[in-house]
Motif scaffolding. Structure first.
Motif, PDB file in Angstrom:
ATOM      1  N   VAL A  28       0.832   3.797   6.363  1.00 21.89           N
ATOM      2  CA  VAL A  28      -0.098   3.357   5.490  1.00 21.89           C
ATOM      3  C   VAL A  28       0.681   2.240   4.830  1.00 21.89           C
ATOM      4  O   VAL A  28       2.006   2.492   4.217  1.00 21.89           O
ATOM      5  N   ILE A  29       0.072   1.069   4.971  1.00 20.23           N
ATOM      6  CA  ILE A  29       0.721  -0.214   4.009  1.00 20.23           C
ATOM      7  C   ILE A  29      -0.189  -0.013   2.870  1.00 20.23           C
ATOM      8  O   ILE A  29      -1.239  -0.514   2.700  1.00 20.23           O
ATOM      9  N   ASN A  30       0.460   0.079   1.646  1.00 24.45           N
ATOM     10  CA  ASN A  30       0.104  -0.027   0.489  1.00 24.45           C
ATOM     11  C   ASN A  30       0.261  -1.512  -0.351  1.00 24.45           C
ATOM     12  O   ASN A  30       1.446  -1.667  -0.508  1.00 24.45           O
ATOM     13  N   ILE A  31      -0.726  -2.160  -0.145  1.00 29.01           N
ATOM     14  CA  ILE A  31      -0.638  -3.673  -0.830  1.00 29.01           C
ATOM     15  C   ILE A  31      -0.647  -3.379  -2.380  1.00 29.01           C
ATOM     16  O   ILE A  31      -1.747  -2.852  -3.021  1.00 29.01           O
ATOM     17  N   VAL A  32       0.414  -4.025  -3.094  1.00 32.99           N
ATOM     18  CA  VAL A  32       0.706  -4.132  -4.366  1.00 32.99           C
ATOM     19  C   VAL A  32       0.429  -5.513  -4.823  1.00 32.99           C
ATOM     20  O   VAL A  32       1.387  -6.540  -4.606  1.00 32.99           O
ATOM     21  N   ASP A  33      -0.386  -5.779  -5.794  1.00 31.25           N
ATOM     22  CA  ASP A  33      -0.532  -7.127  -6.226  1.00 31.25           C
ATOM     23  C   ASP A  33       0.691  -7.429  -7.429  1.00 31.25           C
ATOM     24  O   ASP A  33       0.808  -6.512  -8.349  1.00 31.25           O
ATOM     25  N   MET A  68      -0.417   2.652  18.269  1.00 32.31           N
ATOM     26  CA  MET A  68       0.110   2.901  16.475  1.00 32.31           C
ATOM     27  C   MET A  68      -0.997   2.296  15.815  1.00 32.31           C
ATOM     28  O   MET A  68      -1.832   1.315  16.011  1.00 32.31           O
ATOM     29  N   LYS A  69      -1.455   3.054  14.907  1.00 32.87           N
ATOM     30  CA  LYS A  69      -2.432   2.742  14.005  1.00 32.87           C
ATOM     31  C   LYS A  69      -1.956   2.527  12.546  1.00 32.87           C
ATOM     32  O   LYS A  69      -1.222   3.493  12.098  1.00 32.87           O
ATOM     33  N   ILE A  70      -2.124   1.434  11.807  1.00 31.71           N
ATOM     34  CA  ILE A  70      -1.665   0.970  10.517  1.00 31.71           C
ATOM     35  C   ILE A  70      -2.749   0.805   9.577  1.00 31.71           C
ATOM     36  O   ILE A  70      -3.884  -0.026   9.961  1.00 31.71           O
ATOM     37  N   ALA A  71      -2.667   1.780   8.390  1.00 30.16           N
ATOM     38  CA  ALA A  71      -3.953   1.431   7.424  1.00 30.16           C
ATOM     39  C   ALA A  71      -3.343   0.648   5.999  1.00 30.16           C
ATOM     40  O   ALA A  71      -2.268   0.765   5.713  1.00 30.16           O
ATOM     41  N   LEU A  72      -4.352  -0.297   5.800  1.00 28.56           N
ATOM     42  CA  LEU A  72      -4.161  -1.127   4.669  1.00 28.56           C
ATOM     43  C   LEU A  72      -4.948  -0.405   3.452  1.00 28.56           C
ATOM     44  O   LEU A  72      -5.970  -0.106   3.577  1.00 28.56           O
ATOM     45  N   ILE A  73      -4.139  -0.074   2.494  1.00 30.43           N
ATOM     46  CA  ILE A  73      -4.618   0.488   1.304  1.00 30.43           C
ATOM     47  C   ILE A  73      -4.400  -0.264  -0.032  1.00 30.43           C
ATOM     48  O   ILE A  73      -3.047  -0.684   0.041  1.00 30.43           O
ATOM     49  N   GLY A  74      -4.850  -0.290  -0.982  1.00 27.61           N
ATOM     50  CA  GLY A  74      -4.666  -1.113  -2.108  1.00 27.61           C
ATOM     51  C   GLY A  74      -5.824  -1.223  -3.275  1.00 27.61           C
ATOM     52  O   GLY A  74      -6.749  -0.921  -2.934  1.00 27.61           O
ATOM     53  N   ASN A  75      -5.507  -1.855  -4.385  1.00 28.20           N
ATOM     54  CA  ASN A  75      -6.518  -2.151  -5.369  1.00 28.20           C
ATOM     55  C   ASN A  75      -7.456  -2.977  -4.943  1.00 28.20           C
ATOM     56  O   ASN A  75      -7.197  -3.970  -4.133  1.00 28.20           O
ATOM     57  N   PRO A  76      -8.592  -3.237  -5.512  1.00 27.89           N
ATOM     58  CA  PRO A  76      -9.442  -4.350  -5.183  1.00 27.89           C
ATOM     59  C   PRO A  76      -8.858  -5.419  -5.437  1.00 27.89           C
ATOM     60  O   PRO A  76      -8.103  -5.827  -6.449  1.00 27.89           O
TER      61      PRO A  76
END
Lengths: 763, 77
Positions: A86-91, A1-9
């Protein structure tokens, strides 16, 4: 399983990545610390899942538009590599702007989960976020976490594994722009690309990459006619966020003036900002390198003065101990650390040196290996300390303010305040500094910055400075070693400024890049983070010392003790060695710089040192250590220095003195030698990085640029130092070049412009 | 009343009316949340008079005056 972390700087992505994988990647409080994707394996939940879970940390981005390399990396990964989730990290403290990226991520045909990070901060400020409402309105799982404290992370991963199913992309703009979306979607569906909806919306946004597709431009022109679709799409996104998503956040009572604001008021003050920055920078170098901490010694010398170490009348052991901290002045913490290592190494060397009986073996180990290696390792404490201060400044958020304060100055040179960060990082090491230039969106600015980064004297060049400056003072009895060191740092910065100006006015003309940057909130640097970062650096440095530098010193020793028929030569016959003949061969090249053919018999050592420096800059001083030991052993007139003294010589000053004595080199030539090593082609690692980071075909010009700038500067230093009146010739030459460039840019000199254009097209 | 963002003095506030400018800069301004109807408060100028710091959508953003020139604002009279 492949999980990508994406989000704002700066949203805590890397912190989460470290938590998930147990890795120690560097986290900073500067937008865009992660500039390339990083992979790791998930460490938790081992019992429940047999399957390996790969985590990919993508660079931080504000949007999926194609203007910076990071945006393109993230975008391509998400669309083309088909991650399982895709895990989208949100501040959570900055919901509106962070969700803007989310609305774009949701358009791709990939499973998405939103991780609401920094929930602890939200609660602390008295706000509240209704996770259930957000989840319902977004249509994908939303999990509250605190990546820093680790709360909610395991729960999030459990849900990620169990609740991960394929989904179709959705867009928030379909209500307002339904006809347009339908038309472009049809175009992409018939082209059978993956995530057609994502591409369809991007085309409406006038996206450069999408416009390259055949027929796309015509289609867009037909749909758009006169409408500004790009603005319409962005407008719809934010309207949706404000009306449907951000409502999940309930504002609590809060002071208007946060702690961050209060700090900012002082640090970016209209009058005090620049002086404060100068003082901080000075303090960092003072604490790390000064041999007169807080100038106690200098103050005391106004009166009676403090006694020198030898005047204290201590026993031998006690004197060694006190000598770590004091000699006529109190040492700074950096120097004390250095001395501790120094004492430790001398003890080890004495023990080993005395234990070996065979002549050549003792020579190889004591001179060749240990001499070179310890000369390099001795600088580890000070280099680490410098890294630590810069990490603290970066982690706290101050560096971003410095960019804000200095932008006006940088703009004069055709750069933006953003290029300040990679440049200042160059004082530590050129390699991470060059990688960091990826945060610069403008290609010309990037190239110019990468080229001048080596001029910001890195930690590995520091030994050259200290040893040579110390050697000059000790041998000629003139000047102040600190002054020469600072002067050389300043020379590097000046050279950088001049070269950037020159490039921006000739081969790399173009508009000044924009400066639109987030100023992150200040926060206290994380101790654990800092230590992990330093540990990483230590490992890197020690590994380098024991591989490249170790191998180089052995090779240098062997070549200086073997002749062309591979026979062992004792120290006194070094002039017949392979190394000597190579050195003598290239020596004439350095004659204009003052350390070429005009030197005595052993003059070739400078040529060899300059050459070995191309592998790693530490090698320059390591070479001096190895060759200096030979010079002393063969009884060249080196001013009564003994081999034992040389072994305990981590600062390299004694070997420099030995070199100076044996070669009869002059002061201007020595300073020219330092300048040459500071400005010329950087170490092997930095060259490889530059080659990777620069546009194709630019690297060979960059090498030429480094050689030319160092050669010209060093020649100037030498000739002006040796014959003061040549200053006027140099000034005339500079004036001529400046006039020519100005005239060319005004279009008055035609031939020159053609040449410039040619150079540009080659690049 | 209409006013460019670059003409704001410290403490001024208003809402964005429109954003112009060359493709890349305009896109960047959009991506950072400077879009029609966004509320902007001017916070401060850098010591050398440029760039400026503003609060938009709850965070601090810095941009140059030349870039702020592209942002047309509506301010209360």
């Amino acid at each position: 399983m492949k999980i990508a972390l994406i989000g704002n700087p700066n949203c805590g992505k890397t912190t989460l990545f470290n938590k998930l994988t147990g890795s120690t990647a560097h986290v900073g409080n500067w937008p865009g610390v992660t500039v390339e994707k990083r992979e790791g394996l998930y460490k938790g939940l081992k019992k429940r899942t047999a399957e390996k879970i790969e985590i990919v940390d993508l660079p931080g981005i504000y949007s999926l538009s194609p203007y910076t390399p990071e945006e393109v990396v993230s975008r391509n990964f998400m669309i083309d590599e088909h991650p399982d989730l895709v895990i989208n990290i949100v501040d959570a403290t900055n919901l509106e702007r962070n969700l803007y990226l989310t609305t774009q991520v949701l358009e791709a045909d990939v499973p998405v989960m939103v991780a609401l990070n920094m929930m602890d901060m939200v609660e602390k400020s008295g706000d509240r976020i209704d996770v259930a409402v957000l989840e319902k309105n977004l249509g994908v799982p939303v999990m509250p976490i605190s990546a820093l404290k680790g709360t909610g992370v395991d729960k999030m991963m459990e849900r990620a594994i169990s609740d991960c199913k394929p989904r179709k992309g959705v867009t928030v703009i379909s209500d307002a722009l339904s006809a347009e979306v339908a038309a472009t979607l049809d175009f992409y569906e018939s082209a059978e690309v993956s995530s057609p909806l994502f591409h369809a919306v991007k085309l409406l946004e006038n996206d450069e990459i999408e416009l390259q597709r055949k027929g796309a431009k015509e289609l867009l022109e037909k749909i758009a006619s006169d409408k500004d679709l790009e603005a319409a799409v962005v407008d719809e996104r934010y309207k949706h966020i404000v009306s449907r998503l951000a409502v999940a956040k309930v504002k609590g009572k809060r002071d208007n003036m946060t702690k961050s604001d209060k700090i900012d008021k002082v640090l970016t003050h209209r009058v005090w900002a620049l002086p404060i920055f100068a003082i901080i920078l000075f303090a960092i170098f003072h604490v790390t390198f000064s041999e007169d901490f807080l100038y106690i010694g200098a103050w005391a010398s106004l009166g009676k003065g403090l006694p020198a170490l030898s005047e204290l009348g201590l026993s031998e052991g006690m004197e060694t101990f006190v000598g770590i901290f004091y000699d006529g002045a109190v040492f700074s913490p950096g120097v004390i650390l250095f001395n501790i290592f120094d004492t430790l190494f001398s003890t080890i060397m004495d023990a080993i040196g005395g234990a070996i009986a065979t002549e050549w073996l003792a020579g190889l180990i004591a001179e060749g290996i240990l001499g070179g290696l310890f000369a390099v390792l001795g600088f580890l404490p000070q280099i680490l300390m410098l890294f630590m201060w810069f990490s603290i400044l970066e982690d706290s958020g101050y560096m971003a303010r410095v960019a804000f304060v200095l932008d006006r100055i940088f703009r004069r040179f055709g750069l933006s305040g953003r290029s300040f960060m990679p440049m200042i990082m160059g004082f530590g090491c050129s390699v991470p500094a060059m990688i960091n230039t990826r945060t610069l969106a403008d290609e010309n600015e990037r190239t110019a910055t990468i080229r001048v980064i080596p001029f910001f004297s890195c930690g590995a060049k520091l030994p050259i400075l200290t040893a040579m400056a110390g050697g000059i003072c000790a041998f000629f009895g003139v000047g102040n070693a600190d002054l020469i060191t600072y002067g050389m740092y300043a020379l590097g910065v000046c050279a950088a400024v001049v070269c950037v100006l020159l490039m921006r006015n000739t081969t790399m003309k173009g508009e000044i890049p924009p400066f639109i940057m987030e100023l992150p909130a200040y926060h206290r640097p994380q101790f654990k983070n800092l230590m992990l970062h330093l540990w990483d650096k230590t490992k890197h440095f020690v590994k380098k010392a024991f591989t490249i530098i170790f191998a180089s010193t052995v090779i240098i020793w062997l070549f200086s003790h073997l002749n062309w028929s591979w026979h062992y030569l004792p120290d006194e016959n070094m002039n017949d060695s392979i190394l000597a003949s190579i050195g003598k061969f290239i020596q004439p090249l350095f004659t204009p710089l003052g350390f070429g053919s005009q030197l005595n018999t052993y003059g070739w050592v400078f040529a060899v040192a300059a050459l070995t420096g191309l592998i790693a800059k530490e090698n320059v001083i390591a070479t001096f250590g190895t060759l200096g030991a030979c010079l002393i052993a063969m009884g060249a007139n080196v001013g009564g220095v003994t081999g034992a003294e040389l072994l305990g010589d981590e600062e390299g000053i004694i070997s420099s003195v030995a070199m100076i004595t044996a070669t009869g080199i002059s002061i201007p030539a020595l300073i020219s030698f330092i300048a040459f090593n500071m400005l010329t082609i950087p170490c092997f690692a930095a060259c490889a990085t530059a080659k990777g980071e620069l546009r194709k075909g630019t690297f060979k010009w960059t090498l030429l640029f480094w050689v030319a700038s160092s050669y010209v500067t060093s020649t100037a230093v030498y000739t002006i130092g040796a014959w003061w009146w040549t200053l006027f010739i140099w000034l005339a030459a500079v004036a001529a070049v400046v006039t020519l460039i100005v005239l060319t840019n005004k279009g008055k000199v035609k031939w020159r412009r053609r040449k410039t254009e040619q150079a540009e097209s080659v690049q | 009343m209409e006013k460019k963002l670059s003409e704001f003095t410290v403490g001024d506030e208003g809402t964005v009316k429109s954003v112009s400018g060359e493709g890349r800069i305009r896109r960047r301004l959009f991506d950072m949340g400077i879009t029609p109807d966004a509320k902007i408060v001017m916070r401060k100028l850098a010591p050398l008079g440029d760039p400026m710091e503003v609060t938009v959508r709850g965070y601090e953003l810095t941009l140059r005056k030349t870039e702020a020139d592209c942002v047309i604002m509506t301010v209360a009279d």
